[in-house]
Motif scaffolding. Structure first.
Motif, PDB file in Angstrom:
ATOM      1  N   VAL A  41      -2.589  -9.976  16.717  1.00 12.49           N
ATOM      2  CA  VAL A  41      -2.770  -9.204  15.500  1.00 12.49           C
ATOM      3  C   VAL A  41      -3.042 -10.063  14.289  1.00 12.49           C
ATOM      4  O   VAL A  41      -2.388 -11.045  14.047  1.00 12.49           O
ATOM      5  CB  VAL A  41      -1.513  -8.354  15.172  1.00 12.49           C
ATOM      6  CG1 VAL A  41      -1.912  -7.175  14.344  1.00 12.49           C
ATOM      7  CG2 VAL A  41      -0.826  -7.909  16.414  1.00 12.49           C
ATOM      8  N   LEU A  42      -4.027  -9.686  13.572  1.00  9.51           N
ATOM      9  CA  LEU A  42      -4.118  -9.922  12.155  1.00  9.51           C
ATOM     10  C   LEU A  42      -3.957 -11.357  11.662  1.00  9.51           C
ATOM     11  O   LEU A  42      -3.036 -11.655  10.943  1.00  9.51           O
ATOM     12  CB  LEU A  42      -3.078  -9.047  11.456  1.00  9.51           C
ATOM     13  CG  LEU A  42      -3.299  -7.575  11.708  1.00  9.51           C
ATOM     14  CD1 LEU A  42      -2.365  -6.751  10.855  1.00  9.51           C
ATOM     15  CD2 LEU A  42      -4.728  -7.161  11.450  1.00  9.51           C
TER      16      LEU A  42
ATOM     17  N   ARG B 165      -5.632 -12.192   9.417  1.00  6.27           N
ATOM     18  CA  ARG B 165      -5.830 -12.011   7.984  1.00  6.27           C
ATOM     19  C   ARG B 165      -4.507 -11.868   7.246  1.00  6.27           C
ATOM     20  O   ARG B 165      -4.436 -12.059   6.056  1.00  6.27           O
ATOM     21  CB  ARG B 165      -6.708 -10.798   7.706  1.00  6.27           C
ATOM     22  CG  ARG B 165      -6.028  -9.448   7.920  1.00  6.27           C
ATOM     23  CD  ARG B 165      -7.041  -8.344   7.717  1.00  6.27           C
ATOM     24  NE  ARG B 165      -6.478  -7.044   7.978  1.00  6.27           N
ATOM     25  CZ  ARG B 165      -6.032  -6.238   7.023  1.00  6.27           C
ATOM     26  NH1 ARG B 165      -6.073  -6.616   5.777  1.00  6.27           N
ATOM     27  NH2 ARG B 165      -5.536  -5.056   7.320  1.00  6.27           N
ATOM     28  N   ALA B 166      -3.452 -11.511   7.948  1.00  8.45           N
ATOM     29  CA  ALA B 166      -2.152 -11.400   7.301  1.00  8.45           C
ATOM     30  C   ALA B 166      -1.598 -12.774   6.966  1.00  8.45           C
ATOM     31  O   ALA B 166      -0.743 -12.908   6.125  1.00  8.45           O
ATOM     32  CB  ALA B 166      -1.169 -10.662   8.197  1.00  8.45           C
ATOM     33  N   ARG B 167      -2.088 -13.783   7.646  1.00 10.63           N
ATOM     34  CA  ARG B 167      -1.557 -15.123   7.412  1.00 10.63           C
ATOM     35  C   ARG B 167      -2.359 -15.775   6.299  1.00 10.63           C
ATOM     36  O   ARG B 167      -3.549 -15.961   6.398  1.00 10.63           O
ATOM     37  CB  ARG B 167      -1.653 -15.957   8.683  1.00 10.63           C
ATOM     38  CG  ARG B 167      -1.075 -17.351   8.484  1.00 10.63           C
ATOM     39  CD  ARG B 167      -1.042 -18.101   9.807  1.00 10.63           C
ATOM     40  NE  ARG B 167      -0.266 -17.421  10.822  1.00 10.63           N
ATOM     41  CZ  ARG B 167       1.047 -17.402  10.853  1.00 10.63           C
ATOM     42  NH1 ARG B 167       1.735 -18.012   9.938  1.00 10.63           N
ATOM     43  NH2 ARG B 167       1.677 -16.775  11.817  1.00 10.63           N
ATOM     44  N   ALA B 168      -1.644 -16.113   5.228  1.00 14.21           N
ATOM     45  CA  ALA B 168      -2.294 -16.777   4.111  1.00 14.21           C
ATOM     46  C   ALA B 168      -2.674 -18.193   4.511  1.00 14.21           C
ATOM     47  O   ALA B 168      -2.348 -18.657   5.588  1.00 14.21           O
ATOM     48  CB  ALA B 168      -1.347 -16.784   2.917  1.00 14.21           C
TER      49      ALA B 168
END
Lengths: 64, 220
Positions: free
Chosen positions: A7-8, A10-13
């Motif tokens: 998942v995602l 993009r959630a990780r900066a």
């Protein structure tokens, strides 16, 4: 059902922004096995993002 | 020689999802009492540096593909396999309950920072709403608590559990962890990204293994 690993990203900066969260979790979170955590003191790289957090964590670890 | 622990899962010992861990040491799965621990062998304790921490984290994250895992605090060492299996046996009930609690979920971090350069919204941020005006007149701790309440109102319904810390420091007013079902992670991130709070920015990272919801901080 997707797994968390799928998942995602993009959630990780960016890695440097996430470092404070990484330090907080790995050094103060998680299952504690014995309370005996030994870390090599050499080449400690204290990141400027939150020195108080790192120092407090290291102090706690050094005292355990 | 000691064993560095990364994570504990349930079921029959499954192969590590990645081959090597900290210090490029080979990873092994050690089973006991219906649990599985992921370890690597080391002659000396692991160094505390950024690359090592990221390596450790990647190992634990990869293992989440095999099922729920309890991340172990970095630097946890046991002397040998019998010692590890003794831990698994003695703490079997507690560890199994923790695994059931986090099954199918991951942790997301949301940190708030004040958006003004002075990290104080009163002088540096022009309030655009009545709420923001009132917040600007409060002291730092009260502003931080008000900020955390805004976050709770907007995000808590998407999480199984939450952990909030409100130190109220100018550079770190609120820090929160959310245990979110994997199918809700995208919705959660969307909501954080769409949330608008005057004079504050939200930084969301993750998904992480459930560090904040297991072990000593699980009741915090």
């Amino acid at each position: 059902m997707s797994s968390p690993a799928d998942v995602l990203p993009r959630a990780r900066a960016a890695r440097d922004v996430a470092l404070i969260d990484l330090l907080d979790r790995l050094l103060q979170g998680g299952i504690v096995i014995h309370g005996e955590i030994t870390l090599a003191a050499a080449d400690v790289d204290l990141v400027a993002l939150d020195l108080s957090l790192v120092v407090a964590a290291i102090d706690k670890l050094a005292g355990s | 020689m000691s064993l560095l622990l990364y994570a504990i899962g349930d079921g029959v010992a499954s192969a590590p999802r990645v081959r090597t861990g900290v210090g490029s040491r080979p990873l092994r799965s050690i089973g006991g009492s219906g649990l599985t621990a992921l370890v690597s062998e080391h002659d000396v304790p692991p160094a505390l540096d950024e690359d090592t921490l990221w390596t450790f984290e990647r190992v634990v994250e990869a293992q989440m593909e095999s099922g729920p895992v309890l991340p172990v605090r970095f630097g946890s060492l046991v002397s040998d396999v019998p010692a590890l299996q003794r831990v698994l046996r003695e703490r079997h009930r507690e560890l199994t309950a923790q695994l059931d609690r986090i099954r199918g979920a991951a942790e997301l971090s949301v940190r708030a920072v004040w958006s003004s350069a002075e990290a104080d919204p009163a002088p540096g941020c022009t309030p655009h709403t009545g709420t923001a005006y009132l917040m600007a007149r409060l002291g730092p701790q009260r502003r931080a608590r008000a900020l955390s309440e805004r976050m709770r109102d907007a995000l808590d319904d998407l999480a199984r559990e939450t952990r909030y810390r409100v130190p109220g420091r100018p550079d770190a007013p609120v820090s929160a962890a959310f245990l979110v079902g994997v199918d809700d992670v995208e919705m959660f991130v969307d909501r954080v990204e769409s949330l608008r709070i005057d004079c504050a920015e939200l930084i969301c990272t993750g998904p992480w293994p459930a560090y904040s919801f297991v072990g000593a901080r699980s009741s915090g």
